[in-house]
Scaffold this active site. Structure first.
Site, PDB file in Angstrom:
ATOM      1  N   ASP A   4       0.778  -1.117  -0.177  1.00 43.30           N
ATOM      2  CA  ASP A   4       0.055  -0.074   0.034  1.00 43.30           C
ATOM      3  C   ASP A   4       0.808   1.151  -0.202  1.00 43.30           C
ATOM      4  O   ASP A   4       2.244   1.094   0.115  1.00 43.30           O
ATOM      5  CB  ASP A   4      -1.087   0.005   1.298  1.00 43.30           C
TER       6      ASP A   4
HETATM    7  C1  NOJ Z   1      -3.775   3.983   0.071  1.00 42.14           C
HETATM    8  C2  NOJ Z   1      -5.159   2.949   0.110  1.00 42.14           C
HETATM    9  O1  NOJ Z   1      -5.081   2.259   1.445  1.00 42.14           O
HETATM   10  C3  NOJ Z   1      -5.276   2.202  -1.002  1.00 42.14           C
HETATM   11  O2  NOJ Z   1      -6.593   1.469  -0.950  1.00 42.14           O
HETATM   12  C4  NOJ Z   1      -5.245   2.733  -2.283  1.00 42.14           C
HETATM   13  O3  NOJ Z   1      -5.212   1.835  -3.247  1.00 42.14           O
HETATM   14  C5  NOJ Z   1      -3.924   3.425  -2.145  1.00 42.14           C
HETATM   15  N1  NOJ Z   1      -3.709   4.170  -1.230  1.00 42.14           N
HETATM   16  C6  NOJ Z   1      -3.462   4.233  -3.399  1.00 42.14           C
HETATM   17  O4  NOJ Z   1      -3.966   5.089  -3.826  1.00 42.14           O
END
Ligand code: NOJ
Length: 740
Positions: free
Chosen positions: A288
């Site tokens: 993430d």
């Molecule tokens: C953080 C989020 O937790 C995740 O779901 C997302 O895909 C990523 N950022 C990218 O934006």
């Protein structure tokens, strides 16, 4: 005696495994030779580049590094993927830079396409209320079509985190509290995004996220630690991810949380042993945003180099915005801390996807300006958004048939600034959705009932929630019926939007009570992205429609339902608590030795509040009434391996045609590990004309009757089972059978 279905994994999940525990990706033909032919040409730097993902400047969901050298790095082959770049003109420009690199390996463009790209569909939790798997497949396919037309190859969706805590803001992105239903929704959405073939230029790669147990964060606080038993992990939180693998999902994303002391991103046991090992996942895993670097703050590694080492060894293939891999992997390989074959395996997974998407044949195949123009916000996708909107609405209350306003000729006081807010209709995380393109309730009503029949008043200030009572009461006085929109703002649910108090604003509830004094019928449109509490207002409402955030066609879909052009059929995918103190509350809880009882006494109840939720899982009314009969078992005793057959009669006993979701729950009454009081194991949707009757049929096999035992093996144990059928998880009729 136990029945073993599959000796799933005799994994000592939290024990240590050697760094050598690498299950290499197995790539079949025709790609194996192609992938290896590219890999052979690559320098170590170029390999590491493929594992590096940077953000563009739109929609950051974490700290953005101010880096002016990104373009140069792309030209040197040091970037494998970009996120937050969209639009054919932009993706083409960056892809052209990638084509200047030595090996001309195309970039992969990823984006959070959560509930639509330009055409916005209901938020995922709302759409899950439709219980219409084919609809969810179709909206995911629609979103993929638009995203692909805008140059995107990969969506970071669907989120399949089971959540039992309505305080957690991200419940809006998932399909609610039920593992079994969540697994079906996960599969439907994966199939929708990916279609049958990634090479189809109208599909995108899906991403199963967030792996794992993100929804079990302590106290519903986003990013928080997860402290969980292996049994609960396997029974409740992992199955949707396994279902996504079975559906052929192309990628996985790590979760931010730690699980029992090990951050997911550095968790070798869930990524290598389970996902890539036992489940045989051949796709790619991405961290993430910054979650590799965040392992420093977790106190799991001392620095970014340690973070890179932990993540790559654990099986995280791509680094989203931590810059840990690009700055450390080479040294780690040279120092012998990371064997190069770990890098090779991760690179193979990335290259395979680029081949499957057809990017090596034509890096610009998603960059067609003409296709982009004709696809986005086209009529068929708008119609799909309206269908999804109608089907997601849940009728929570309808006293004295206050709804529908079918054939209504009078005047409607439409009150509440949420009813005129375009941005709120879009919901959280709505991507390319243009605010002006959202249909408000006011617009939908004026179109459906005629502009002169709708008297609009703010009722409260959208920003401060301060009451604007006099004009609201004046509007009510002039009208024959009052429709009032209340609830959360769109930004109250979503990432980093956890709330300790999920009551809707007190002024909104007061407004409803005051409006009731007008003597008019009061119909509430309840808007929001999570289960909410509204005890103060509920008794004053004649009808309550839960309308979530429905997207582009919100106002039209709501008008369709209020007018009775569509008879509401949604069912709650999450329990709505009556009190914040009940959370976590979910229908498939375990019985205690002293079960809850009305007279409290020595029971597991609270002394100060009731144990019942405000609205149970699966709940939702219709303008008509249905009679659901007793479950009928073809015989009393069944042998293992036979499909247990259950039938039930359903009759439309009301005045309108309508759609009912007949739900079937199961309880294994005595088992080697205790089982929940009921678990959803089937549902059937039937559409019946008034007076029409039909029979629905369920079959229960190993997949419906089994569970993970104490050794984490999936088993079906003989004994007595109870089946329960009904219109929700509470109002059920039951029968029992023996399994030999
Ligand atoms: C953080 C989020 O937790 C995740 O779901 C997302 O895909 C990523 N950022 C990218 O934006």
């Amino acid at each position: 005696m136990k029945r073993w279905i599959c000796p799933l994994m005799a994994l000592a999940l939290w024990g240590c495994s050697a760094p050598e525990g690498l299950t290499e990706v197995s790539i079949g033909e025709p790609y194996a030779a192609k992938v290896d032919s590219v890999l052979r040409l690559m320098t170590l730097d170029e390999k590491i580049g493929q594992l590096n993902q940077y953000t563009g400047n739109f929609q950051a969901t974490g700290p953005v590094v101010d880096d002016t050298t990104k373009i140069d790095q792309i030209k040197r082959g040091m970037v494998g993927s970009m996120l937050n770049i969209k639009g054919v003109a932009n993706t083409r420009e960056l892809q052209e830079y990638a084509m200047q690199s030595r090996l001309k390996i195309p970039l992969l463009f990823g984006l959070d396409v959560i509930h639509g790209m330009r055409t916005i569909y209901p938020i995922p939790l709302g759409e899950a209320a439709s219980f219409d798997l084919d609809l969810m497949r179709r909206t995911a396919a629609g979103a993929a079509r638009e995203a692909a037309a805008q140059g995107v190859h990969w969506t970071f969706a669907p989120m399949m985190d089971v959540s039992r805590d309505a305080r957690w803001g991200r419940v809006m992105e998932g399909s609610g509290e039920d593992t079994w239903y969540g697994s079906l929704v996960a599969q439907a959405r994966v199939k929708g995004f990916q279609g049958d073939d990634l090479a189809d230029v109208e599909t995108v790669m899906a991403c199963a996220k967030h792996f794992a147990a993100y929804g079990a964060c302590i106290a519903g606080k986003d990013y928080n630690a997860v402290d969980i038993s292996d049994l609960t992990l396997h029974e409740v939180y992992l199955p949707p991810f396994k279902a996504a693998v079975d559906a052929g999902v192309a990628s996985f994303m790590n979760s931010f949380n730690e699980i029992n002391g090990i951050p997911s991103t550095g968790n070798r046991h869930i990524q290598r042993d389970l996902l890539k090992g036992a489940w045989g996942f051949n796709g790619l895993t991405v961290s993430d945003w910054g979650s590799i670097g965040e392992m420093i703050a977790h106190g799991f590694v001392p620095d970014l180099k340690g973070a890179a080492e932990a993540a790559i060894l654990a099986g995280c293939d791509m680094d989203m915005e931590s810059r840990a891999y690009v700055s450390n992997l080479k040294a780690l390989v040279e120092e012998g801390k990371v064997p190069e074959r770990y890098i090779d395996d991760a690179v193979r997974r990335v290259l395979l996807k680029k081949f499957q998407l057809g990017l090596f044949d034509d890096p610009f195949r998603y960059c067609d300006l003409e296709r982009e123009a004709r696809t986005v916000l086209c009529d068929s996708l708008r119609a799909l958004s309206r269908e999804a909107g109608r089907k997601s609405i849940v009728l929570l209350k309808n006293e004295n048939n206050a709804l529908p306003l079918a054939g209504f000729r009078g005047r409607i006081a439409l009150i509440g600034s949420l009813a005129a807010s375009k941005i709120d209709m879009r919901g959280f995380w709505a991507n390319e959705g243009v605010i002006d393109e959202m249909v408000t309730v006011r617009e939908g009503f004026e179109r459906r009932f005629g502009a002169r029949s709708v008297i609009y008043a703010d009722g409260y200030d959208l920003e401060t929630n301060e009451l604007k009572l006099p004009e609201a009461m004046r509007a009510a006085a002039q009208a024959d019926v009052v429709v009032v929109a209340v609830g959360e703002r769109y930004f109250n649910s979503g990432e980093a939007k956890s709330r300790a108090d999920i009551n809707i604003p007190a002024t909104h509830q007061q407004l409803v009570r005051e409006l009731k004094r007008s003597g008019k019928r009061v119909i509430v449109l309840l808007m929001g992205g999570r289960p909410m509490i509204f005890n103060e207002m509920a008794p004053a409402a004649d009808a309550i429609l839960l309308t979530w955030w429905l997207g582009t066609e919100a106002g039209n879909a709501i008008a369709d339902v209020v007018a009775g052009d569509y008879n509401p059929s949604g069912k709650l995918p999450m329990t709505f608590p009556a009190h914040v103190g009940q959370i976590p509350i979910y229908y498939n809880y375990k019985s205690t030795g002293r079960p809850e009882s009305k007279d409290r006494g020595y029971s597991c109840c609270y002394q100060d509040i009731d144990f019942e939720p405000a609205y149970p899982f699966g709940y939702g009314l219709s303008y008509t009434t249905f009679e659901i009969g007793e479950p009928v078992l073809a015989k009393q005793t069944w042998k293992r391996g036979e499909d247990v057959e259950v039938t039930v009669r359903v009759k439309n006993t009301g005045r309108y045609a309508g759609r009912e979701t007949v739900q079937l729950y199961v309880r294994d009454l005595v088992a080697s590990v205790t089982r929940p009081v009921k678990e959803l194991r089937g549902f059937r949707q039937v559409y019946l004309e008034p007076g029409e009757e039909t029979e629905v049929r369920f079959t229960l096999g190993d997949a419906e009757l089994g569970f993970h035992n104490a050794a984490l093996e999936y088993v079906v144990e003989p004994g007595t089972f109870r089946v329960m059928v009904g219109p929700d998880s509470k109002r059920v009729k039951s029968a029992e059978f023996e399994l030999l």
